[in-house]
Design a protein around this motif. Structure first.
Motif, PDB file in Angstrom:
ATOM      1  N   UNK A 369      -5.061   7.014  13.278  1.00 37.25           N
ATOM      2  CA  UNK A 369      -4.942   6.651  14.702  1.00 37.25           C
ATOM      3  C   UNK A 369      -3.577   6.114  15.091  1.00 37.25           C
ATOM      4  N   UNK A 370      -2.888   5.421  14.179  1.00 36.67           N
ATOM      5  CA  UNK A 370      -1.600   4.823  14.522  1.00 36.67           C
ATOM      6  C   UNK A 370      -0.431   5.713  14.119  1.00 36.67           C
ATOM      7  N   UNK A 371      -0.735   6.890  13.576  1.00 39.20           N
ATOM      8  CA  UNK A 371       0.326   7.827  13.238  1.00 39.20           C
ATOM      9  C   UNK A 371       0.884   8.479  14.488  1.00 39.20           C
ATOM     10  N   UNK A 372       2.140   8.840  14.444  1.00 37.98           N
ATOM     11  CA  UNK A 372       2.764   9.477  15.605  1.00 37.98           C
ATOM     12  C   UNK A 372       2.274  10.914  15.758  1.00 37.98           C
ATOM     13  N   UNK A 373       2.135  11.351  17.000  1.00 38.90           N
ATOM     14  CA  UNK A 373       1.656  12.707  17.297  1.00 38.90           C
ATOM     15  C   UNK A 373       2.854  13.657  17.363  1.00 38.90           C
ATOM     16  N   UNK A 374       2.879  14.624  16.455  1.00 41.91           N
ATOM     17  CA  UNK A 374       3.958  15.601  16.438  1.00 41.91           C
ATOM     18  C   UNK A 374       3.766  16.624  17.562  1.00 41.91           C
ATOM     19  N   UNK A 375       4.836  17.319  17.915  1.00 37.33           N
ATOM     20  CA  UNK A 375       4.785  18.280  19.009  1.00 37.33           C
ATOM     21  C   UNK A 375       3.773  19.399  18.737  1.00 37.33           C
ATOM     22  N   UNK A 376       3.666  19.830  17.503  1.00 39.17           N
ATOM     23  CA  UNK A 376       2.686  20.866  17.163  1.00 39.17           C
ATOM     24  C   UNK A 376       1.265  20.344  17.341  1.00 39.17           C
ATOM     25  N   UNK A 377       1.034  19.087  16.953  1.00 35.22           N
ATOM     26  CA  UNK A 377      -0.296  18.482  17.110  1.00 35.22           C
ATOM     27  C   UNK A 377      -0.643  18.318  18.589  1.00 35.22           C
TER      28      UNK A 377
END
Length: 391
Positions: A369-377
């Motif tokens: 949940x606290x991980x950054x959201x990559x552009x592909x995701x």
């Protein structure tokens, strides 16, 4: 101490005790008093003021209130207080008793089921007979319609704006008229769209794909990137690259949703001190803030250039879904994820909804949940959102 007689505004007389030597006078206003109410007038500080609520046909007296003084025997029509060295307002409160002792009357609508065609874009009007109560708000599920923007009231006529209705998905929607008491009437609206469209234009095509050097047909996000690019929601970081593994910033997410909404103009100016007037996301942030889709970190800070976490993305998407009036009632059991306890308290509800809808799925037993959201995701999550939630 001496005795004197004071004439009240209502024309009645009362005996008051006045400290000897006092000269300055202050005003007492009796608000919402009934017939024969007494107490309004001018008095010196220290005077004991007797007030009487009077009577109102069809109403029952429920007590006195005031933010200026402490009222003795406030539950009785006959009450008193000591006059301070300032003006005072005391309010007589009443409850409706339906013409003197009868039962209360529930609110009713002139229509309980109506239809709205997006192709005609006409406002919907219904007559609300409020009975013994007052309208507090209108709700569509968990979303509260905004008076003046989503609906207006003129007398007994409630107008549901076509601009709001056009944002709803096709199908049945129930608007609950939240009254101050009694039974809340419900207006069922059947939304349809008879606009003739080319089936080939209904969804962005992933055929004839874009040529990003860093997006290969074998990549898991290949279809999602093409879908979102064709929809005009995301662009490349250059003419030839998409940067699928780069973190997405908060300003970009808001700009994407703003484009998805058709880039509407905000009625308020940007209020965040860290959002410059020349940024590509400035108008989007103002619009999202106005509609309670984002709220920032506090102290007028939005953090537009910060990488967005997966739980922040879930919260923003849920807020947008509520703004649109979509159903956000689905919830998932997050205890199956080993890192479920790491979800921020403010994000648990949004993550539970996003996981139940298949928007944020995690990897194995990790939700991150606290991980950054990559552009592909983000591209994949947005494709699921459009195809699942907005369909």
């Amino acid at each position: 101490r001496v005795k004197e007689t004071a004439t009240h505004k209502a024309g009645a007389y009362a005996t008051v005790t006045v400290p000897a030597g006092s000269t300055a006078t202050y005003t007492v206003t009796v608000s919402s008093g009934g017939t024969s109410a007494t107490g309004s007038g001018s008095y010196t500080a220290g005077t004991t003021i007797n007030i009487y609520a009077g009577s109102r046909s069809g109403y029952t007296f429920t007590g006195w209130t005031s933010s200026d003084v402490t009222i003795t025997n406030a539950s009785s029509k006959n009450a008193s207080f000591t006059m301070p060295a300032k003006n005072v307002t005391v309010t007589a409160n009443w409850s409706y008793s339906s013409g003197g002792g009868g039962s209360s009357t529930n609110a009713t609508l002139s229509d309980t089921k109506v239809e709205f065609d997006k192709n005609e874009v006409d406002d919907l009007k219904v007559t609300l007979k409020s009975g013994s109560y007052n309208l507090r708000s209108i709700k569509n599920g968990s979303y509260t319609l905004r008076e003046g923007k989503d609906y207006t009231i003129s007398g007994k006529t409630v107008t549901i704006k076509a601009s709001y209705l056009d944002s709803l998905k096709e199908g049945k929607h129930s608007l609950t008229f939240d009254m101050s008491g009694g039974t809340d009437p419900v207006l069922t609206i059947i939304v349809s769209d008879t606009t003739k469209t080319d089936p080939q234009e209904e969804k962005p095509s992933v055929e004839d794909p874009v040529n990003f050097e860093d997006v290969k047909s074998s990549d898991w996000f290949y279809d999602a990137v093409n879908y979102i690019y064709k929809a005009g929601l995301m662009v490349g970081t250059s003419d030839t690259t998409f940067s699928p593994y780069t973190d997405t910033i908060r300003g970009m997410i808001v700009a994407i949703l703003h484009r998805l909404e058709g880039s509407p103009k905000a009625d308020i100016a940007n209020g965040f001190t860290d959002v410059g007037s020349d940024k590509y996301y400035t108008k989007a942030v103002a619009w999202a803030s106005e509609n309670r889709i984002v709220s920032g970190y506090g102290n007028d800070i939005f953090g537009a250039e910060d990488s967005i976490t997966r739980e922040q993305l879930a919260a923003i998407l849920m807020n947008y879904a509520q703004y649109k009036g979509y159903d956000v009632s689905m919830r998932a059991d997050l205890s199956k994820f080993a890192d479920g306890e790491s979800i921020s308290p403010w994000a648990k509800d949004a993550i539970s909804w996003a996981n139940a809808e298949g928007l944020i799925q995690g990897s194995g037993s990790q939700l991150m949940p606290t991980g950054n959201a990559q552009r592909s995701q983000v591209a994949a999550i947005l494709q699921r959102f459009i195809e699942t939630i907005t369909k």
